[in-house]
Design an enzyme around this catalytic site. Structure first.
Site, PDB file in Angstrom:
ATOM      1  N   ARG A 147      53.475  45.388  37.472  1.00  0.00           N
ATOM      2  CA  ARG A 147      52.371  44.579  38.123  1.00  0.00           C
ATOM      3  C   ARG A 147      52.162  43.283  37.383  1.00  0.00           C
ATOM      4  NH1 ARG A 147      45.997  46.017  36.831  1.00  0.00           N
ATOM      5  NH2 ARG A 147      46.387  44.793  35.256  1.00  0.00           N
ATOM      6  N   TYR A 159      41.245  38.102  35.189  1.00  0.00           N
ATOM      7  CA  TYR A 159      41.098  39.256  34.933  1.00  0.00           C
ATOM      8  C   TYR A 159      42.751  39.604  34.588  1.00  0.00           C
ATOM      9  CZ  TYR A 159      42.339  44.008  36.061  1.00  0.00           C
ATOM     10  OH  TYR A 159      42.972  45.301  35.929  1.00  0.00           O
ATOM     11  N   ASP A 212      47.186  42.934  41.299  1.00  0.00           N
ATOM     12  CA  ASP A 212      45.548  43.622  41.347  1.00  0.00           C
ATOM     13  C   ASP A 212      44.940  42.483  41.648  1.00  0.00           C
ATOM     14  OD1 ASP A 212      43.262  44.917  41.030  1.00  0.00           O
ATOM     15  OD2 ASP A 212      43.419  45.730  38.917  1.00  0.00           O
ATOM     16  N   HIS A 214      41.487  42.772  42.175  1.00  0.00           N
ATOM     17  CA  HIS A 214      40.147  43.473  41.463  1.00  0.00           C
ATOM     18  C   HIS A 214      38.905  43.155  42.133  1.00  0.00           C
ATOM     19  CE1 HIS A 214      38.400  44.834  37.286  1.00  0.00           C
ATOM     20  NE2 HIS A 214      39.661  45.473  37.617  1.00  0.00           N
ATOM     21  N   GLU A 238      46.585  45.670  45.088  1.00  0.00           N
ATOM     22  CA  GLU A 238      45.584  46.795  44.536  1.00  0.00           C
ATOM     23  C   GLU A 238      44.145  46.075  44.781  1.00  0.00           C
ATOM     24  OE1 GLU A 238      44.203  48.660  40.312  1.00  0.00           O
ATOM     25  OE2 GLU A 238      46.089  48.029  40.646  1.00  0.00           O
ATOM     26  N   GLU A 264      40.407  53.255  42.210  1.00  0.00           N
ATOM     27  CA  GLU A 264      40.222  53.726  40.803  1.00  0.00           C
ATOM     28  C   GLU A 264      38.745  53.836  40.515  1.00  0.00           C
ATOM     29  OE1 GLU A 264      40.106  49.453  38.103  1.00  0.00           O
ATOM     30  OE2 GLU A 264      42.235  49.927  39.443  1.00  0.00           O
ATOM     31  N   ARG A 285      44.085  55.357  44.498  1.00  0.00           N
ATOM     32  CA  ARG A 285      44.246  55.389  43.145  1.00  0.00           C
ATOM     33  C   ARG A 285      43.175  56.045  42.380  1.00  0.00           C
ATOM     34  NH1 ARG A 285      44.537  51.121  40.542  1.00  0.00           N
ATOM     35  NH2 ARG A 285      46.124  51.966  39.112  1.00  0.00           N
ATOM     36  N   GLU A 341      50.346  54.303  37.146  1.00  0.00           N
ATOM     37  CA  GLU A 341      50.221  53.184  36.350  1.00  0.00           C
ATOM     38  C   GLU A 341      50.097  53.583  34.868  1.00  0.00           C
ATOM     39  OE1 GLU A 341      46.778  49.824  35.480  1.00  0.00           O
ATOM     40  OE2 GLU A 341      46.110  51.656  36.398  1.00  0.00           O
ATOM     41  N   TRP A 405      33.837  41.459  39.321  1.00  0.00           N
ATOM     42  CA  TRP A 405      34.803  41.511  38.209  1.00  0.00           C
ATOM     43  C   TRP A 405      35.755  42.248  38.608  1.00  0.00           C
ATOM     44  CZ3 TRP A 405      36.716  44.455  34.293  1.00  0.00           C
ATOM     45  CH2 TRP A 405      37.635  43.928  33.543  1.00  0.00           C
TER      46      TRP A 405
END
Length: 405
Positions: A147, A159, A212, A214, A238, A264, A285, A341, A405
């Protein structure tokens, strides 16, 4: 056999971890991970005040009944605090069952679907050159998938980069409130394709790359990014959009063939129901620590398989080796497993407190045949590393608006 006692340990051998230890009347014990990053003590209170008193004297082999008891029995279902607490208990019960049966947990699930578990690492950097250098280091270590996250020029603390800091504790700098970071969507969308273009130019198409977002984009912005990244053949993009409104992924899916992954922060199968049954995503995830433990993750995997969705469990450094071992057992069994991951095995303090059964080899994790989850926990060592309060950062746009975030 009955549950005699349940102990909760909060330690910080590099990150805060909440460890559950269920002790039976014949001396067999099981370990579980009930860590919720930034809200650890809320889960501890939930366990100590509302779960432990209800489980003393119960048969630890009745995993399904205990899961339903903790989920349906509280009336106020779901949510990260409740489901993380259930997760810790569930893992510990599976650990006990495996130890009593003298079998690793993956055998109790039905045996292995594979001999090794493919993983992806993280290559981060303050600029493109640093990110690509770190990508090269991971390739040299044997990773086949990585990643990429890079600081965005003009934005401090993007991030995945921590603004040059080594961890969230240093980023917070002893402030009582969460650190704040600036976000600018236009600058991000203009920059990220450059990162992947240069990665492909330098390393070719053999290494699998991921990214990602986020949850910082709207659906149409995410669609634009996915479309722009198509030439670079990502394994998946992601968390491109927040998923409270699951149909947001429908809009992204309509505009790009870049594979999508999310989940996640999901706590139950219901968080992913529409995403899965409409095939709006390619990877789910959910994490064993936050989505109800092994019992719930098995259901999510089976449901996802019906719709050609693979699993890619969340594997951050704020999941303890117990949680990572639980993922390894699940990944060994899950027929529709995709990728895991993996952020490495941590430093000396972490490995002093937790002894785990995992080995990294040529881009994959291998798991041994120790009974249960195969993890040992050193209570005495854990006491040396006290809990350290910390928050995850928050983001604001340039005009001060609070953002994801």
């Amino acid at each position: 056999m009955k549950i005699k006692d349940i102990k909760i340990f909060v330690s910080n051998p590099g990150r805060n971890f909440v460890t559950v230890k269920i002790i039976t009347d014949n001396g067999v014990y099981g370990l579980g991970d009930a860590t919720l990053n930034g809200r650890e003590l809320a889960v501890v209170a939930y366990l100590e005040e509302h779960i432990i008193p209800c489980l003393i004297g119960k048969d630890p082999h009745q995993i399904e009944d205990i899961w339903q008891y903790l989920y349906k029995g509280c009336y106020w279902r779901r949510g990260p605090i409740t489901m993380t607490a259930i997760s810790g208990i569930d893992m510990a019960l599976w650990d006990i069952k495996g130890k009593v049966a003298n079998l690793p947990v993956y055998q109790l699930l039905g045996g292995k679907s594979r001999e090794k578990i493919k993983v992806y690492g993280h290559a981060n950097g303050q600029n493109i050159d640093e990110t690509l250098d770190n990508l090269g280091h991971l390739v040299d270590e044997g990773y086949k998938a990585v990643r990429l996250q890079c600081a965005i020029p003009g934005l401090d603390g993007t991030y995945g980069t921590l603004d040059g800091k080594k961890d969230y504790y240093e980023l917070q700098s002893n402030r009582p409130l969460p650190p704040e970071q600036l976000w600018d969507t236009s600058e991000y969308l203009n920059f990220i394709p450059q990162l992947f273009q240069k990665a492909r130019e330098k390393y070719g198409m053999d290494i699998e790359l991921l990214h990602d977002v986020h949850s910082r984009l709207t659906p149409i912005e995410a669609a634009r990014l996915g479309k722009t990244l198509e030439p670079y053949n990502l394994l998946f993009l992601e968390d491109c959009v927040t998923a409270e409104n699951q149909s947001g992924y429908q809009q992204v899916r309509q505009h790009t063939t870049t594979p999508l992954a999310v989940g996640e922060i999901f706590n139950t199968i219901w968080d992913a129901k529409e995403l899965l049954e409409n095939q709006w995503i390619d990877y789910i995830r959910t994490a064993v620590t936050h989505a109800g433990g092994i019992t719930a993750m098995r259901r999510i995997a089976d449901f996802a398989a019906i719709y050609h969705v693979r699993t890619a469990p969340h594997g951050p450094p704020d999941i303890s080796p117990i949680g990572h071992a639980a993922h390894a057992h699940l990944n060994s069994w899950t027929p529709n497993f995709g990728i895991q991951e993996f952020i490495g095995f941590g430093g000396a303090p972490l490995n002093e407190v937790f002894k785990h059964p995992l080995v990294f080899e040529n881009g994959h994790l291998l798991i041994n045949d120790k009974p249960g989850l195969g993890v040992d926990f050193d209570e005495k060592a854990a006491k040396k590393y006290s809990y350290k309060k910390s928050y995850l950062p928050i983001s604001r746009l340039r005009d001060g608006t609070l953002w994801n975030w």
